[in-house]
Design a protein around this motif. Structure first.
Motif, PDB file in Angstrom:
ATOM      1  N   VAL A   1       0.809  -1.227   0.000  1.00 44.04           N
ATOM      2  CA  VAL A   1       0.000   0.000   0.000  1.00 44.04           C
ATOM      3  C   VAL A   1       0.841   1.276   0.000  1.00 44.04           C
ATOM      4  O   VAL A   1       0.355   2.332  -0.392  1.00 44.04           O
ATOM      5  CB  VAL A   1      -0.992   0.012   1.185  1.00 44.04           C
ATOM      6  CG1 VAL A   1      -1.959  -1.149   1.091  1.00 44.04           C
ATOM      7  CG2 VAL A   1      -0.259  -0.007   2.534  1.00 44.04           C
ATOM      8  N   ILE A   2       2.108   1.194   0.450  1.00 46.76           N
ATOM      9  CA  ILE A   2       2.919   2.415   0.448  1.00 46.76           C
ATOM     10  C   ILE A   2       3.646   2.603  -0.873  1.00 46.76           C
ATOM     11  O   ILE A   2       4.176   3.686  -1.134  1.00 46.76           O
ATOM     12  CB  ILE A   2       3.945   2.425   1.605  1.00 46.76           C
ATOM     13  CG1 ILE A   2       4.977   1.311   1.447  1.00 46.76           C
ATOM     14  CG2 ILE A   2       3.238   2.344   2.945  1.00 46.76           C
ATOM     15  CD1 ILE A   2       6.079   1.348   2.505  1.00 46.76           C
ATOM     16  N   ASN A   3       3.695   1.547  -1.701  1.00 42.17           N
ATOM     17  CA  ASN A   3       4.324   1.662  -3.013  1.00 42.17           C
ATOM     18  C   ASN A   3       3.245   1.771  -4.084  1.00 42.17           C
ATOM     19  O   ASN A   3       2.513   0.810  -4.330  1.00 42.17           O
ATOM     20  CB  ASN A   3       5.213   0.451  -3.309  1.00 42.17           C
ATOM     21  CG  ASN A   3       6.470   0.446  -2.462  1.00 42.17           C
ATOM     22  OD1 ASN A   3       7.056   1.491  -2.224  1.00 42.17           O
ATOM     23  ND2 ASN A   3       6.878  -0.725  -2.004  1.00 42.17           N
ATOM     24  N   PRO A   4       3.105   2.908  -4.734  1.00 40.37           N
ATOM     25  CA  PRO A   4       2.007   3.094  -5.683  1.00 40.37           C
ATOM     26  C   PRO A   4       2.121   2.248  -6.939  1.00 40.37           C
ATOM     27  O   PRO A   4       1.117   1.951  -7.578  1.00 40.37           O
ATOM     28  CB  PRO A   4       2.083   4.592  -6.018  1.00 40.37           C
ATOM     29  CG  PRO A   4       3.507   4.967  -5.754  1.00 40.37           C
ATOM     30  CD  PRO A   4       3.956   4.105  -4.621  1.00 40.37           C
ATOM     31  N   ARG A   5       3.335   1.850  -7.319  1.00 37.24           N
ATOM     32  CA  ARG A   5       3.510   1.113  -8.569  1.00 37.24           C
ATOM     33  C   ARG A   5       4.148  -0.237  -8.299  1.00 37.24           C
ATOM     34  O   ARG A   5       5.373  -0.342  -8.139  1.00 37.24           O
ATOM     35  CB  ARG A   5       4.379   1.904  -9.548  1.00 37.24           C
ATOM     36  CG  ARG A   5       3.766   3.222  -9.980  1.00 37.24           C
ATOM     37  CD  ARG A   5       4.696   3.964 -10.917  1.00 37.24           C
ATOM     38  NE  ARG A   5       4.986   3.181 -12.117  1.00 37.24           N
ATOM     39  CZ  ARG A   5       5.849   3.561 -13.053  1.00 37.24           C
ATOM     40  NH1 ARG A   5       6.512   4.693 -12.907  1.00 37.24           N
ATOM     41  NH2 ARG A   5       6.053   2.811 -14.112  1.00 37.24           N
ATOM     42  N   PRO A   6       3.371  -1.305  -8.218  1.00 33.63           N
ATOM     43  CA  PRO A   6       3.950  -2.629  -8.007  1.00 33.63           C
ATOM     44  C   PRO A   6       4.716  -3.091  -9.237  1.00 33.63           C
ATOM     45  O   PRO A   6       4.478  -2.638 -10.353  1.00 33.63           O
ATOM     46  CB  PRO A   6       2.720  -3.514  -7.751  1.00 33.63           C
ATOM     47  CG  PRO A   6       1.606  -2.819  -8.465  1.00 33.63           C
ATOM     48  CD  PRO A   6       1.900  -1.349  -8.339  1.00 33.63           C
ATOM     49  N   SER A   7       5.657  -4.001  -9.017  1.00 34.41           N
ATOM     50  CA  SER A   7       6.404  -4.578 -10.131  1.00 34.41           C
ATOM     51  C   SER A   7       5.535  -5.583 -10.871  1.00 34.41           C
ATOM     52  O   SER A   7       4.512  -6.054 -10.362  1.00 34.41           O
ATOM     53  CB  SER A   7       7.674  -5.245  -9.607  1.00 34.41           C
ATOM     54  OG  SER A   7       8.515  -4.301  -8.975  1.00 34.41           O
ATOM     55  N   LYS A   8       5.953  -5.938 -12.088  1.00 37.32           N
ATOM     56  CA  LYS A   8       5.179  -6.852 -12.922  1.00 37.32           C
ATOM     57  C   LYS A   8       6.074  -7.996 -13.380  1.00 37.32           C
ATOM     58  O   LYS A   8       7.179  -7.779 -13.899  1.00 37.32           O
ATOM     59  CB  LYS A   8       4.618  -6.122 -14.141  1.00 37.32           C
ATOM     60  CG  LYS A   8       3.685  -6.949 -15.019  1.00 37.32           C
ATOM     61  CD  LYS A   8       2.397  -7.310 -14.298  1.00 37.32           C
ATOM     62  CE  LYS A   8       1.413  -8.039 -15.206  1.00 37.32           C
ATOM     63  NZ  LYS A   8       0.825  -7.141 -16.233  1.00 37.32           N
ATOM     64  N   ALA A   9       5.608  -9.223 -13.172  1.00 38.12           N
ATOM     65  CA  ALA A   9       6.312 -10.425 -13.614  1.00 38.12           C
ATOM     66  C   ALA A   9       5.464 -11.148 -14.647  1.00 38.12           C
ATOM     67  O   ALA A   9       4.227 -11.086 -14.616  1.00 38.12           O
ATOM     68  CB  ALA A   9       6.619 -11.341 -12.436  1.00 38.12           C
TER      69      ALA A   9
END
Length: 500
Positions: free
Chosen positions: A182-190
């Motif tokens: 929730v504190i990181n607006p852009r999650p990584s993508k796999a």
């Protein structure tokens, strides 16, 4: 006035004693106020729990140190549930570590009005309950009751008992992951490569299913999707991590070329390659030759270790000899579980130029390891006198484009290659430290070096007292009769003594 009728204390004496008592009480009160004032600003906490349930890991403390915006945590739970107390106590520790963690407790049984507000805010159904909701700047993350503990159903399956026992509490792992999400607006993508008989991240099958591994991605704030490169498209631009999990069919040349372009792109590609057991599927996939260009030698063999067997058929083993790479250091002191792995080693035939990929072994067999090259159809393999007995590397980390001891960001290519894909399937990922290896590999590949610290589940210790019917009756009389009776008898003796 006779001496018998004179007062014991004079008026002055009484006022003096009263004044002394008042001063003493005021002094004690002032000391209490000062101690509490100082304690509120300079306090320490110690965990006296036998299981250290209230002691946060270094990873959780690092994540909490980075929380600058308020994170609202709603414990939407039935307070009678055993997991409620564990969750509430752990959230208190998070609150003590960072006052930006705001905890609200709502029992939907006793607080229907507050429960309706939560349902409306998060669009919950009538059956949605027993969860912890983390929210920051409008981004919610849900942790459900069923995720909070590991269950031991062995006695239920074998018919020995109808009891399902909780063995581990996974709260810290899930709570820290939720806060990170929730504190990181852009999650990584796999992306999971598909189309070549790989493991399925959406399958719950024990052998070919990778749904538990997909859960590791979610817990590390990594979204995932499937990717088929058989068409005209390339690896998507938003791909932060490409996963090739146990491909059993050959990859066409055009697919291998697309993967190579992805790895060599300007911002640097990241890839996790897990090879299916060569004993169970003795075919080349094309990845063997492709990885040779990155300094990795993939063996056409089966690795065995006479000191690491854990089953009579000698198909699976545990290893505990690790390299010095940052990815593997958090697992020191633990073991990894493998099933018929093949060797993955640094290719010594390549040059040692300055721009050559840096290949570092991660895990080895013991000195009794052996590469068996005589592998025949049907999973048969036969050790021979020419098979060398030595420490055999089973996984490596590859990096190109980064300076030594410098944080790798854009422009750096990173790979993790392991000679076994079955060790991370649904049946085996929770064995030994396999789960932690998967988590560390993901975070290292994504250059999250600050998260290369494990958060293992905390064991739940059960204490049972087994008593016969006669012992239970005796205990009942002691608790209900002897203890109260002793207090009454003591009171009666004191009363009689005073009467005399």
């Amino acid at each position: 006035m006779t001496s018998e009728s004179r007062p014991s204390f004079s008026v002055a004496r009484k006022w003096s004693l009263s004044l002394n008592l008042a001063v003493l009480l005021l002094t004690v009160l002032a000391l209490l106020v000062m101690v509490n004032y100082l304690a509120a600003r300079h306090f320490g906490r110690w965990s006296w729990s036998a299981n250290a349930q209230a002691e946060l890991s270094p990873l959780s403390l690092r994540v909490l140190a980075g929380v600058t915006n308020p994170v609202k945590v709603t414990l939407y739970f039935d307070k009678r549930d055993p997991l409620f107390d564990m969750s509430r106590d752990l959230l208190k520790v998070y609150r003590y570590a960072n006052d930006q963690i705001l905890v609200q407790i709502i029992d939907y049984n006793t607080e229907p009005g507050a429960a309706e507000v939560v349902k409306a805010r998060h669009k919950l159904g009538q059956t949605d309950r027993d969860m912890i909701i983390f929210e920051c700047l409008g981004r919610p993350k849900f942790v459900f009751r069923g995720e909070l503990s590991d269950l031991d159903i062995q006695s239920l399956v074998t018919g020995q008992s109808a009891e399902v026992r909780r063995t581990h509490f996974r709260g810290e792992m899930l709570f820290t992951s939720a806060i990170l999400t929730v504190i990181n607006p852009r999650p990584s993508k796999a992306y999971f490569l598909v189309g070549h008989d790989e493991h399925d991240p959406e399958s719950d099958d024990g052998v070919m299913g990778y749904s538990r591994f997909a859960g590791v991605l979610r817990e590390n704030n990594v979204q995932f999707d499937k990717l088929n490169l058989a068409g005209p498209g390339e690896v998507p631009a938003d791909c932060n991590l490409l996963i090739i999990a146990g491909a059993r069919s050959p990859l066409p040349p055009e697919v291998l070329e697309k993967i190579d372009r992805y790895l060599k792109q300007g911002r640097g590609g990241r890839m996790l390659v897990l090879f299916f057991s060569y004993a169970a599927w003795p075919r080349l996939t094309g990845l063997e030759a492709a990885l040779a260009n990155w300094g990795v030698a993939v063996g056409r063999n089966v690795v065995r270790d006479d000191k690491g067997y854990v089953s009579p058929n000698k198909e699976d083993m545990v290893v505990a000899t690790f390299g010095t790479h940052p990815l593997i250091k958090p697992i020191y002191g633990y073991q990894l579980y493998f099933v018929l792995p093949r060797s993955i080693e640094k290719d010594l035939r390549g040059g040692a130029s300055a721009d050559a990929p840096q290949v570092v072994p991660l895990v080895y067999t013991s000195g009794a390891g052996c590469r068996i090259t005589d592998v025949r159809p049907g999973g048969h393999f036969n050790p021979g006198p020419s098979d060398e007995v030595t420490n055999v590397s089973l996984a490596v980390a590859v990096e190109k484009g980064a300076l030594t001891n410098v944080l790798a960001e854009r422009g750096t290519t990173r790979l993790v290659v392991a000679g076994d894909s079955l060790f991370l399937n649904n049946n085996n990922i929770d064995r030994e430290a396999n789960y932690q290896f998967a988590s560390h590999a993901i975070n290292w590949l994504l250059a999250r070096n600050e998260l290369l610290v494990g958060v293992p589940p905390k064991p739940i210790t059960d204490y049972k007292l087994t008593m016969t019917a006669a012992q239970l009756t005796t205990a009942r009389w002691v608790l209900m009769g002897a203890f109260p009776g002793s207090a009454l008898l003591l009171g009666a003796l004191v009363w009689l003594r005073r009467r005399r």
